[in-house]
Design a protein around this motif. Structure first.
Motif, mmCIF file in Angstrom:
data_model
loop_
_atom_site.group_PDB
_atom_site.id
_atom_site.type_symbol
_atom_site.label_atom_id
_atom_site.label_comp_id
_atom_site.label_asym_id
_atom_site.label_seq_id
_atom_site.Cartn_x
_atom_site.Cartn_y
_atom_site.Cartn_z
ATOM 1 N N ALA A 18 0.827 -1.212 0.000
ATOM 2 C CA ALA A 18 0.000 0.000 0.000
ATOM 3 C C ALA A 18 0.861 1.262 0.000
ATOM 4 O O ALA A 18 0.330 2.379 -0.044
ATOM 5 C CB ALA A 18 -0.931 -0.004 1.215
ATOM 6 N N GLY A 19 2.170 1.102 0.066
ATOM 7 C CA GLY A 19 3.078 2.241 0.063
ATOM 8 C C GLY A 19 3.221 2.925 1.399
ATOM 9 O O GLY A 19 3.830 4.000 1.488
ATOM 10 N N ASN A 20 2.689 2.319 2.458
ATOM 11 C CA ASN A 20 2.777 2.905 3.804
ATOM 12 C C ASN A 20 3.998 2.314 4.513
ATOM 13 O O ASN A 20 3.882 1.454 5.386
ATOM 14 C CB ASN A 20 1.497 2.615 4.574
ATOM 15 C CG ASN A 20 1.402 3.417 5.864
ATOM 16 O OD1 ASN A 20 2.406 3.946 6.362
ATOM 17 N ND2 ASN A 20 0.194 3.520 6.414
ATOM 18 N N LEU A 21 5.185 2.807 4.125
ATOM 19 C CA LEU A 21 6.419 2.249 4.671
ATOM 20 C C LEU A 21 6.588 2.560 6.148
ATOM 21 O O LEU A 21 7.195 1.770 6.881
ATOM 22 C CB LEU A 21 7.619 2.781 3.891
ATOM 23 C CG LEU A 21 7.831 2.174 2.492
ATOM 24 C CD1 LEU A 21 9.023 2.828 1.820
ATOM 25 C CD2 LEU A 21 8.032 0.677 2.582
ATOM 26 N N ALA A 22 6.053 3.682 6.586
ATOM 27 C CA ALA A 22 6.181 4.064 7.997
ATOM 28 C C ALA A 22 5.508 3.016 8.881
ATOM 29 O O ALA A 22 6.077 2.553 9.891
ATOM 30 C CB ALA A 22 5.573 5.436 8.232
ATOM 31 N N ALA A 23 4.272 2.612 8.506
ATOM 32 C CA ALA A 23 3.547 1.607 9.282
ATOM 33 C C ALA A 23 4.245 0.252 9.197
ATOM 34 O O ALA A 23 4.325 -0.482 10.192
ATOM 35 C CB ALA A 23 2.111 1.492 8.769
ATOM 36 N N ALA A 24 4.771 -0.079 7.999
ATOM 37 C CA ALA A 24 5.464 -1.358 7.819
ATOM 38 C C ALA A 24 6.706 -1.426 8.697
ATOM 39 O O ALA A 24 6.958 -2.445 9.360
ATOM 40 C CB ALA A 24 5.836 -1.541 6.349
ATOM 41 N N LYS A 25 7.495 -0.328 8.708
ATOM 42 C CA LYS A 25 8.718 -0.315 9.526
ATOM 43 C C LYS A 25 8.389 -0.375 11.021
ATOM 44 O O LYS A 25 9.087 -1.048 11.789
ATOM 45 C CB LYS A 25 9.546 0.935 9.209
ATOM 46 C CG LYS A 25 10.227 0.872 7.846
ATOM 47 C CD LYS A 25 11.327 1.917 7.709
ATOM 48 C CE LYS A 25 10.755 3.311 7.496
ATOM 49 N NZ LYS A 25 11.828 4.297 7.231
ATOM 50 N N GLU A 26 7.316 0.284 11.397
ATOM 51 C CA GLU A 26 6.906 0.265 12.814
ATOM 52 C C GLU A 26 6.533 -1.152 13.257
ATOM 53 O O GLU A 26 6.915 -1.600 14.340
ATOM 54 C CB GLU A 26 5.726 1.206 13.018
ATOM 55 C CG GLU A 26 5.295 1.338 14.471
ATOM 56 C CD GLU A 26 4.114 2.281 14.656
ATOM 57 O OE1 GLU A 26 3.425 2.164 15.690
ATOM 58 O OE2 GLU A 26 3.865 3.112 13.763
ATOM 59 N N LEU A 27 5.809 -1.858 12.403
ATOM 60 C CA LEU A 27 5.432 -3.240 12.713
ATOM 61 C C LEU A 27 6.659 -4.153 12.737
ATOM 62 O O LEU A 27 6.756 -5.049 13.574
ATOM 63 C CB LEU A 27 4.418 -3.754 11.689
ATOM 64 C CG LEU A 27 2.983 -3.250 11.850
ATOM 65 C CD1 LEU A 27 2.186 -3.519 10.586
ATOM 66 C CD2 LEU A 27 2.313 -3.920 13.049
ATOM 67 N N PHE A 28 7.598 -3.908 11.833
ATOM 68 C CA PHE A 28 8.825 -4.703 11.792
ATOM 69 C C PHE A 28 9.603 -4.559 13.098
ATOM 70 O O PHE A 28 10.049 -5.549 13.689
ATOM 71 C CB PHE A 28 9.682 -4.278 10.600
ATOM 72 C CG PHE A 28 10.899 -5.135 10.389
ATOM 73 C CD1 PHE A 28 10.843 -6.282 9.621
ATOM 74 C CD2 PHE A 28 12.112 -4.804 10.978
ATOM 75 C CE1 PHE A 28 11.965 -7.083 9.429
ATOM 76 C CE2 PHE A 28 13.237 -5.594 10.803
ATOM 77 C CZ PHE A 28 13.162 -6.737 10.023
ATOM 78 N N LEU A 29 9.747 -3.316 13.556
ATOM 79 C CA LEU A 29 10.466 -3.063 14.809
ATOM 80 C C LEU A 29 9.698 -3.612 16.009
ATOM 81 O O LEU A 29 10.276 -4.140 16.952
ATOM 82 C CB LEU A 29 10.715 -1.559 14.980
ATOM 83 C CG LEU A 29 11.677 -0.917 13.961
ATOM 84 C CD1 LEU A 29 11.680 0.599 14.108
ATOM 85 C CD2 LEU A 29 13.084 -1.471 14.145
ATOM 86 N N GLU A 30 8.357 -3.497 15.963
ATOM 87 C CA GLU A 30 7.519 -3.985 17.065
ATOM 88 C C GLU A 30 7.655 -5.500 17.223
ATOM 89 O O GLU A 30 7.729 -6.014 18.349
ATOM 90 C CB GLU A 30 6.058 -3.612 16.811
ATOM 91 C CG GLU A 30 5.107 -4.049 17.928
ATOM 92 C CD GLU A 30 3.662 -3.731 17.604
ATOM 93 O OE1 GLU A 30 2.820 -4.653 17.679
ATOM 94 O OE2 GLU A 30 3.369 -2.567 17.268
ATOM 95 N N SER A 31 7.700 -6.222 16.103
ATOM 96 C CA SER A 31 7.830 -7.680 16.172
ATOM 97 C C SER A 31 9.145 -8.072 16.836
ATOM 98 O O SER A 31 9.183 -8.996 17.659
ATOM 99 C CB SER A 31 7.740 -8.296 14.771
ATOM 100 O OG SER A 31 8.863 -7.934 13.985
#
Length: 608
Positions: free
Chosen positions: A489-502
């Protein structure tokens, strides 16, 4: 009392060592008790002697007791009638009734009736105490079993092989393997010779708890003793070795057994054939089958079912179908396991019509399909995106009284998501819960992945938050689905946040997680972050695979980082990976456009 305790210790061990809190996988008790049957044989002559000494008294026919007590109610009625009889019947009559109850698995009832016998002044004999020990063992009350052992010495009885074998069994039922071994050792020290039942009990216990090494050592001890192992003992060890994946060791032991003159039976070959098949050694399985037939050992339905399953999983469905035909020709009715295996084989090859023919043939031959059979066919239809036909089967299954389980629901949820019917998948989740079936982690992961792939990120996040609130397990698969959805979806900010959260929650990203995140960063033009994550991936103990390399190379080319792309290409090839079709096409276009040296063309062609 001190005399009794010292005698008990002489035969057994210090009871303070026993840890009654130890628990493990409890072995299911058999429907009958060989130990008790053995005791009945041993005490039969004693029973006849006591019966003759009571001539002229009013007695209850022991045969009538055993034959007529078909329920616990009958047994209780007979017991209380015996207690009212004067003079009281001998303890042998009570033993027969208690033994019958123990065979019906009413262990606590036996204990209660034994207490009533004590109150009535009926002195137990050794057989009574053996029954009581046996019941406490199956009730998993080993401290009480040991207290009954002390009664042997109080009444002047000597524990025999039956007594101590029963105690061994009790320890194994509680997965207390050390105490079982100790009891066996003390049994030998005390002069009790273990018999075949003792050894079989230990072998079964060791094997069911996965201690195959101890079972093999015991088998060796048997070979050196006067109590030689029989084919049942060897089969027990063969089964354990095969379950451990040690088919080579099983075959070596098999050869040694043959040299000792012990002939294999159908169970032996079935075990070895199954052991070879689960390791994918289909040629060895076929060799064993042919050897079995050459030895004039008739294969049974289990033998053929194992072969069908193996051939189906190996993609040899024509051969698997041939085995079914041979079974029918030989008058062996294929069971539901064989039919299911053949259906599964066809479904794995995408041959859903052939799978349906097998399903119909099974029903026509009078073999009703089970839950697994329906689930296999439903899964086949779902993978072929024929969801409506899958639904009809689902409804048919329910109409026949088969209750779908979480596996069946998961298959349908995934089927709906695959064809984009996520609303129907969510409704099915609610229906599942309404019918009392609890969704598992895979159910939620499948639905969440479906929502993400269909671009319904808001609903996916709502489901994710509900899982968090209900304290359901959030594994890396679930996080990866969300990261993939937000990257696309092009929402890299949310993707990176989830990556760090995991990572902060202690979850280790897998190769797919890293590859998805790297792809997202490259598509977003964040080449430096993608390269750093690629490096971190390897440092974290998760080496990139061919998909990761191809993703990285294509992303670098699309971001006009040609030299870096070439560097990763050389590294990829050095690691034994190759360019896929998309990557190769990109490099060919670069060469044709003069942006890349034509000397690389042979490399791309060679490895594409």
């Amino acid at each position: 009392m001190q005399r009794v305790s010292s005698q008990a210790n002489r035969f057994f061990f210090n009871r303070n060592r026993y840890d009654g809190g130890l628990r493990g996988n409890i072995l299911s008790p058999p429907p009958t008790f060989p130990l008790l049957q053995n005791s009945i044989t041993q005490t039969n002559s004693n029973s006849q002697a006591q019966a003759s000494s009571n001539n002229g008294r009013r007695m209850v026919n022991p045969i009538k007791i055993v034959d007529d007590a078909n329920s616990v109610e009958d047994a209780l009625s007979m017991f209380h009638g015996m207690l009212r009889t004067r003079p009281l019947p001998s303890v042998v009559r009570f033993n027969q009734l208690l033994g019958n109850l123990s065979r019906m698995k009413h262990y606590s009832t036996v204990v209660s009736l034994h207490r009533q016998m004590d109150l009535a002044g009926i002195v137990p004999d050794a057989y009574s105490l053996n029954i009581l020990i046996n019941c406490f063992c199956y009730m998993k009350h080993m401290p009480f079993s040991l207290s009954v052992l002390a009664k042997f010495f109080k009444f002047g009885y000597e524990p025999d092989t039956v007594t101590l074998t029963t105690l061994v069994k009790g320890f194994l039922l509680e997965s207390n393997i050390d105490e079982a071994k100790d009891c066996y050792g003390k049994m030998i020290e005390g002069g009790c010779k273990p018999d075949l039942i003792t050894y079989s009990t230990l072998l079964n216990g060791f094997c069911k708890m996965g201690n195959t090494a101890a079972a093999i050592q015991l088998l060796r001890n048997m070979e050196k003793s006067t109590c030689k192992p029989n084919i049942v003992a060897y089969n027990t060890v063969f089964d354990s070795l095969c379950k451990d994946g040690l088919i080579v060791d099983a075959l070596e032991l098999f050869s040694a057994m043959i040299r000792k003159g012990i002939l294999p039976d159908v169970v032996t070959y079935n075990t070895l054939i199954h052991g070879a098949s689960i390791l994918g050694q289909w040629k060895e399985a076929i060799r064993l089958f042919n050897e079995m037939v050459a030895q004039k050992i008739t294969p049974d339905v289990h033998t053929f079912s194992v072969l069908v399953d193996m051939l189906g999983k190996e993609g040899m469905v024509v051969e698997a179908q041939g085995v079914i035909d041979i079974m029918i020709w030989r008058g062996i009715k294929p069971n539901v396991v064989a039919y299911n295996s053949l259906m599964d084989g066809y479904c794995m090859q995408g041959k859903i019509e052939d799978a349906r023919k097998v399903f119909d043939m099974m029903v026509d031959n009078g073999c009703e399909s089970d839950l697994r059979g329906y689930s296999i066919l439903i899964n086949g239809y779902c993978k072929n995106k024929r969801i409506d036909e899958a639904l009809r089967l689902f409804e048919e299954m329910s109409s026949k009284g088969l209750t779908p389980d979480v596996v069946t629901y998961n298959i349908l949820v995934n089927g709906f998501c695959t064809v984009g019917r996520t609303q129907a998948a969510q409704e099915l989740l609610l229906e599942m819960q309404t019918h009392g079936e609890v969704p598992n982690c895979q159910t939620y992961a499948t639905l969440l992945n479906g929502l993400c792939k269909n671009g319904q990120l808001e609903e996916a996040m709502t489901l994710f938050q509900n899982m968090e609130e209900n304290k359901l397990e959030l594994n890396i698969v679930i996080y990866t689905s969300l990261i993939d959805g937000f990257c696309k979806a092009g929402n890299l900010a949310a993707a990176k946040e989830l990556f760090l959260e995991s990572s902060s929650k202690g979850l280790q990203p897998n190769v797919r997680t890293y590859t998805i995140m790297i792809n997202g960063l490259l598509n977003g033009g964040l080449v430096g972050e993608a390269i750093n994550l690629f490096t971190k991936m390897e440092e974290s103990g998760c080496p990139p695979n061919d998909c990761t390399y191809n993703t990285m190379i294509r992303g670098l080319v699309l971001n006009r980082k040609i030299l870096r792309a070439v560097k990763y290409t050389n590294e990829m090839v050095a690691r034994g990976f190759s360019a896929d079709a998309s990557t190769a096409e990109l490099f060919v276009n670069l060469i044709l456009n003069g942006e890349l040296d034509s000397s690389l063309q042979s490399l791309i062609r060679k490895d594409s």
